[in-house]
Write an enzyme that holds these catalytic residues in place. Structure first.
Site, short mmCIF file in Angstrom:
data_model
loop_
_atom_site.label_atom_id
_atom_site.label_comp_id
_atom_site.label_asym_id
_atom_site.label_seq_id
_atom_site.Cartn_x
_atom_site.Cartn_y
_atom_site.Cartn_z
N LYS B 80 1.09 -0.68 0.20
CA LYS B 80 -0.07 -0.15 -0.05
C LYS B 80 1.30 1.30 -0.78
CE LYS B 80 -4.41 2.52 3.02
NZ LYS B 80 -4.36 1.72 4.36
N SER B 157 -9.97 1.90 2.93
CA SER B 157 -9.01 3.16 2.05
C SER B 157 -8.37 2.02 1.25
CB SER B 157 -7.70 3.51 2.66
OG SER B 157 -7.62 2.88 3.67
N SER B 181 -10.79 -0.41 7.16
CA SER B 181 -10.14 -0.25 5.71
C SER B 181 -9.19 -1.24 5.34
CB SER B 181 -8.69 1.42 5.94
OG SER B 181 -8.94 2.32 5.42
#
Lengths: 95, 494
Positions: B80, B157, B181
């Site tokens: 990420k 997210s 998330s």
């Protein structure tokens, strides 16, 4: 409690985010929607309840107060938008 | 040597293939790099790192040849964009960190690389991890590989991580979870994602959103892979004083699939008004599956659930306003161009107005407001007291003998990109209604794909465990996974 344009302007200033005058009414309206949602917390009886400081019961670790890292000014400055002679450079602060 | 069908591989099966010399880490890496290159339409990978991947794969092959290589040796992963990776853009999907290349490596990625993992690239996300649909990203939204006639969100997210794993572009990915998330995007894409107990994984080098809630975790194709990858990510770190000084168990060895006698709680407060019938049905089905596996299912009450989201939307913005104060155009990232005579305050204000997207600005300002003089007690302290009560609810049910709690992961399946464009911000926040309690209480939570809705979109179920009992939680999840038998994969259209 309702947020007016003046409060929105003050909050934007405190947060150091430039908001155009014409955008303030919409911003105030968004704040009001979010704060209206948050107002529900008023229903909860918190008499005698301690505010949470740490979600897991842990004692913060301690270590000797000595330098563990450093001596790499180039690495520290390598991402600066403006760096000169080993320093971060900013617009003039003192006249 | 022939490479197997990459879409059918898992971390566990790739590990066996690498150790058996059926294929090499370099072959595996080339295979995934090609898949990644062909998947631009998903917008999941935002900074491909093929050179790093090839060098790491070569080193992994050398280690594998010596024998006794760690589990992740030679395993291609996605990272990420929130994780700082040395010399590689790490910008939290924000314009304000454009051009930022860290001089250091996050603890999590350091540990993964020390085990021989291969980084294929950095993955898309919501800006500063603030969002539930990936639409706040400066790179543009991720498109869910599960597409039904139109483009759907992969959640947020960690939407890029979820999409990349679901589309088979990597074998696993790192995610982070502040209010859901990891778990909500896992549910939207039919994969597994676990957020461990707060403090299990070092936060050092992960760009901070809300420090008392943020926790990293793995996103993988199944529970076994989650167990393997989680173990490599955990551990005490002198650079994060909130990381726990506890031994890290062998989570994979704990997977027995035997949950006979375990007590599973079903919290009545999670039955929301207007909850889609399909979510309700899936939840009932999960309950039945765990019961058939020999667990005792019990109705429980978590009375302060309703107040979790409002408490979160005080605490998270407050911490964000403080954490994001560092983006001032001085030390890293973007600085706005200044006009003649503009001072340093103008520099801060212009830099932050240009650099932060609308949702980030909104949250920083809400956080500033709730922390400002006169409102600190009414909002921030009140929310922290409610947080104490939310945690106490969980402590009570665990003390009463409940081993894990079963809930839906999200209140819906993946929705269309743009569907929430005109909605009030609070509507988007409701995505986190079932997951946010877990962050507020610091507990471990996992989302397991459990079924498809009428449109054929994946839906996840969440299991919540006791603090530090990830091994037991993963075992319960393993049992649920086996009972659910979820094998559906998105049809390749990208």
């Amino acid at each position: 409690m309702s947020i007016d344009e003046g409060t929105a302007r003050r909050v934007a200033r405190l947060a150091r985010i430039r908001v155009e005058e014409t955008d303030l009414p919409a911003l105030a309206q968004e704040f009001n929607a979010i704060l209206g949602f948050i107002e529900q917390l008023g229903e909860v009886d918190v008499e005698g309840v301690e505010p949470m400081v740490s979600v897991t019961p842990m004692r913060l670790k301690r270590r000797d107060d000595v330098v563990t890292d450093g001596g790499q000014p180039q690495a520290v400055l390598s991402n600066a938008p403006d760096a000169r002679e080993g320093f971060f450079a900013v617009p003039k602060v003192v006249e | 040597m022939t490479l197997p069908d990459l879409s059918s591989l898992t971390i566990a099966t790739a590990r066996e293939g690498l150790r058996a010399k059926d294929f090499t880490a370099q072959e595996l890496t080339e295979g995934f790099l090609a898949l990644q290159e062909g998947a631009g339409a998903l917008n999941a990978v935002v900074h491909a790192t093929p050179e790093i991947a090839r060098a790491q794969a070569e080193a992994a092959d050398a280690r594998l040849a010596e024998g006794a290589a760690p589990d992740l040796c030679g395993i291609p992963l996605g990272i990420k964009d929130l994780f700082c990776t040395k010399g590689v853009p790490s910008q939290a999907a924000s314009r304000i960190l454009e051009g930022f290349k860290p001089e250091y490596e996050s603890t999590v990625t350091s540990q993964l690389f020390a085990d021989g993992a291969v980084m294929l690239g950095k993955l898309n996300m919501d800006e500063f991890a603030m969002g539930s649909s990936n639409e706040t990203s400066t790179y543009g939204p991720v498109v869910n590989p599960w597409r039904k006639n139109r483009d759907l969100t992969a959640g947020g997210s960690s939407g890029g991580s979820a999409a990349a794993v679901a589309a088979g572009l990597c074998l696993g990915a790192t995610g982070t979870d502040t209010g859901g998330s990891i778990r909500q995007p896992a549910s939207f894409t039919g994969i597994t994602g676990i957020k461990p107990t707060y403090g299990r994984i070092s936060r050092w080098g992960i760009i901070a959103f809300a420090s008392s809630l943020d926790q990293a975790g793995p996103m993988t194709r199944d529970v076994r892979d989650a167990a393997i990858m989680l173990r490599a990510m955990c551990g005490a770190d002198p650079k994060d004083s909130t990381s726990a000084d506890l031994p890290v168990p062998d989570f994979e060895a704990a997977l027995t699939g035997d949950i006979r006698g375990k007590v599973i709680g079903i919290p009545r407060e999670y039955r929301m008004d207007g909850m889609p019938e399909e979510i309700e049905a899936l939840w009932a089905e999960g309950r039945r599956m765990l019961q058939e596996a020999g667990a005792e299912v019990r109705d429980i009450s978590l009375p302060h659930t309703k107040y979790a989201l409002p408490a979160y939307y005080v605490i998270a913005p407050a911490e964000a306003s403080s954490n994001l104060a560092r983006y001032d155009g001085v030390r890293f990232g973007r600085r706005a161009a200044l006009g003649q005579g503009e001072d340093i305050t103008a520099m801060y204000e212009k830099t932050r107005a240009e650099g932060f997207g609308a949702e980030v600005q909104r949250r920083v300002m809400v956080g500033t407001y709730v922390l400002s003089a006169g409102f600190y007690d009414a909002y921030y302290n009140k929310a922290r007291k409610v947080r104490t009560l939310i945690k106490r609810d969980f402590e009570q049910v665990f003390a009463d003998g409940v081993d894990a709690i079963l809930t839906p992961t999200a209140p819906s399946a993946a929705f269309g990109l743009g569907d929430m464009a005109d909605a009030d911000p609070v509507q988007m926040y409701l995505n986190d209604v079932f997951t946010v309690t877990v962050n507020l209480a610091g507990l471990p939570g996992i989302s397991v794909p459990a079924g498809l809705d009428r449109q054929g979109l994946p839906l996840g179920l969440q299991l919540i465990g006791k603090p530090w009992e990830e091994a037991e939680l993963l075992d319960t999840a393993y049992s649920l996974e086996r009972a659910a038998g979820f094998v559906a994969r998105p049809d390749k259209w990208w």
